[in-house]
Scaffold this active site. Structure first.
Site, PDB file in Angstrom:
ATOM      1  CG  ASP A   1      -2.115   0.913   1.073  1.00 53.56           C
ATOM      2  OD1 ASP A   1      -2.346   1.415  -0.043  1.00 53.56           O
ATOM      3  OD2 ASP A   1      -2.806   1.141   2.079  1.00 53.56           O
TER       4      ASP A   1
ATOM      5  CG  ASN B   1      -7.972  -1.859  -5.327  1.00 50.99           C
ATOM      6  OD1 ASN B   1      -7.081  -2.673  -5.132  1.00 50.99           O
ATOM      7  ND2 ASN B   1      -8.213  -0.879  -4.439  1.00 50.99           N
TER       8      ASN B   1
HETATM    9  C1  IPE Z   1      -5.490  -2.651  -0.365  1.00 51.04           C
HETATM   10  O1  IPE Z   1      -5.165  -1.320  -0.456  1.00 51.04           O
HETATM   11  C2  IPE Z   1      -5.443  -3.283  -1.727  1.00 51.04           C
HETATM   12  C3  IPE Z   1      -4.130  -3.433  -2.315  1.00 51.04           C
HETATM   13  C4  IPE Z   1      -2.986  -3.124  -1.767  1.00 51.04           C
HETATM   14  C5  IPE Z   1      -4.124  -3.991  -3.639  1.00 51.04           C
HETATM   15  P1  IPE Z   1      -6.263  -0.170  -0.598  1.00 51.04           P
HETATM   16  O2  IPE Z   1      -5.498   1.087  -0.722  1.00 51.04           O
HETATM   17  O3  IPE Z   1      -7.204  -0.505  -1.691  1.00 51.04           O
HETATM   18  O4  IPE Z   1      -7.040  -0.272   0.787  1.00 51.04           O
HETATM   19  P2  IPE Z   1      -7.870   0.797   1.591  1.00 51.04           P
HETATM   20  O5  IPE Z   1      -8.893   1.357   0.650  1.00 51.04           O
HETATM   21  O6  IPE Z   1      -6.906   1.856   2.040  1.00 51.04           O
HETATM   22  O7  IPE Z   1      -8.455   0.053   2.744  1.00 51.04           O
HETATM   23  C1  IPE Z   2      -1.504   0.325  -3.420  1.00 46.76           C
HETATM   24  O1  IPE Z   2      -1.291   1.697  -3.456  1.00 46.76           O
HETATM   25  C2  IPE Z   2      -1.757  -0.256  -4.788  1.00 46.76           C
HETATM   26  C3  IPE Z   2      -3.152  -0.652  -5.016  1.00 46.76           C
HETATM   27  C4  IPE Z   2      -4.130  -0.590  -4.176  1.00 46.76           C
HETATM   28  C5  IPE Z   2      -3.446  -1.181  -6.328  1.00 46.76           C
HETATM   29  P1  IPE Z   2      -2.505   2.717  -3.453  1.00 46.76           P
HETATM   30  O2  IPE Z   2      -2.876   3.007  -4.873  1.00 46.76           O
HETATM   31  O3  IPE Z   2      -3.616   2.237  -2.603  1.00 46.76           O
HETATM   32  O4  IPE Z   2      -1.805   3.980  -2.827  1.00 46.76           O
HETATM   33  P2  IPE Z   2      -2.419   4.970  -1.749  1.00 46.76           P
HETATM   34  O5  IPE Z   2      -2.922   4.140  -0.607  1.00 46.76           O
HETATM   35  O6  IPE Z   2      -3.517   5.721  -2.416  1.00 46.76           O
HETATM   36  O7  IPE Z   2      -1.277   5.844  -1.357  1.00 46.76           O
HETATM   37 MG    MG Z   3      -4.064   2.443  -0.644  1.00 49.00          MG
END
Ligand code: IPE
Ligand code: IPE
Ligand code: MG
Length: 244
Positions: free
Chosen positions: A24, A72
């Protein structure tokens, strides 16, 4: 007397067998640099290659990495499309790079929402790497822990109806053997980057007794040394599994 322990020292005889990683913070990494979120995802994919190589070299047997959740899809279409194209590239390149490193690549999650092209590539990459003997890397792609359990329960019900099995005959093993990770051990160590301390629907069944390890580092900044630190911390925890 309290001694600060050398954090990167790992006992190779007591490695976690299965690590889970919630990668993340890609978006925040990009934002901090004034870059589009896509740049963060690209940097995150590079980070993943390095971490899998390191985990494999250390002798870790399984790594499940959260690449795209069932939630997502809520993101803007352009971001979803970019993530899918990155994952596609990852699978294609994995045949050249990670496969050469003896990695077994598998995708876990629901495939029916994925493009035909992606589904075909998944089968191809899985087939290409299935006889490798190194780390098993599960890419959680359109993965959700709830979706996985619903999928398992549906299969059980279908089979139970066909075989005239009663509800009382259903065991935890029946559920486990129908998860996307069937045949693999539970997660021992769960790592989440970016300071968030939640599961976000990741491996709900398999993390029941996992040790959780959180870091404020954003995923593209996560280095092999951080993996070492997580494993070293894991090795200093007392796991009891409900016993004494
Ligand atoms: C979890 O991260 C999913 C992945 C890392 C693929 P998110 O960024 O989607 O999770 P939330 O929304 O912060 O809980
Ligand atoms: C994790 O990084 C990757 C996916 C969830 C696909 P994020 O895209 O969630 O990055 P933040 O949490 O917005 O910084
Ligand atoms: Mg995230």
């Amino acid at each position: 007397m309290f001694f600060k322990r050398k954090t990167d020292e790992i006992d190779k005889t007591r490695l976690p067998v299965h690590i889970g990683i919630i990668m993340d913070g890609n978006g925040r990494w990009a934002k901090k640099r004034g870059l589009p979120r896509s740049a963060g995802h690209k940097a995150g994919a590079e980070s993943l290659k390095k971490i899998i190589t390191e985990a494999n070299n250390l002798g870790i047997k399984y790594a499940t990495v959260y690449a795209f959740s069932t939630e997502n899809w809520k993101r803007p279409k352009a971001e979803v499309d970019y993530l899918m194209s990155l994952l596609m590239d990852y699978l294609v390149n994995a045949e050249k790079t990670l496969a050469g490193e003896n990695v077994v690549i598998r995708a876990i999650g629901s495939r029916k929402e994925l493009s035909e092209e992606m589904r075909r590539q998944i089968v191809k990459t899985e087939e290409f790497t299935k006889n490798n003997t190194g780390i098993v890397m599960n890419i959680a792609l359109n993965y959700g822990g709830r979706d996985e359990i619903v999928h398992a329960v549906r299969e059980i019900c279908r089979e139970a109806a066909a075989e005239g099995k009663s509800a009382d005959d259903i065991t935890a093993g029946d559920i486990e053997s129908r998860l996307y990770t069937a045949g693999q051990p539970d997660v021992d160590l769960l790592i989440r980057t970016s300071g968030e301390q939640r599961l976000s629907n990741f491996m709900l069944w398999q993390v029941s007794y996992a040790e959780m390890w959180f870091t404020d580092k954003l995923w593209p900044d996560f280095k092999p040394a951080d993996l070492h630190r997580a494993i070293a911390d894991f090795q200093h925890r007392g796991r009891r599994f409900g016993g004494v």
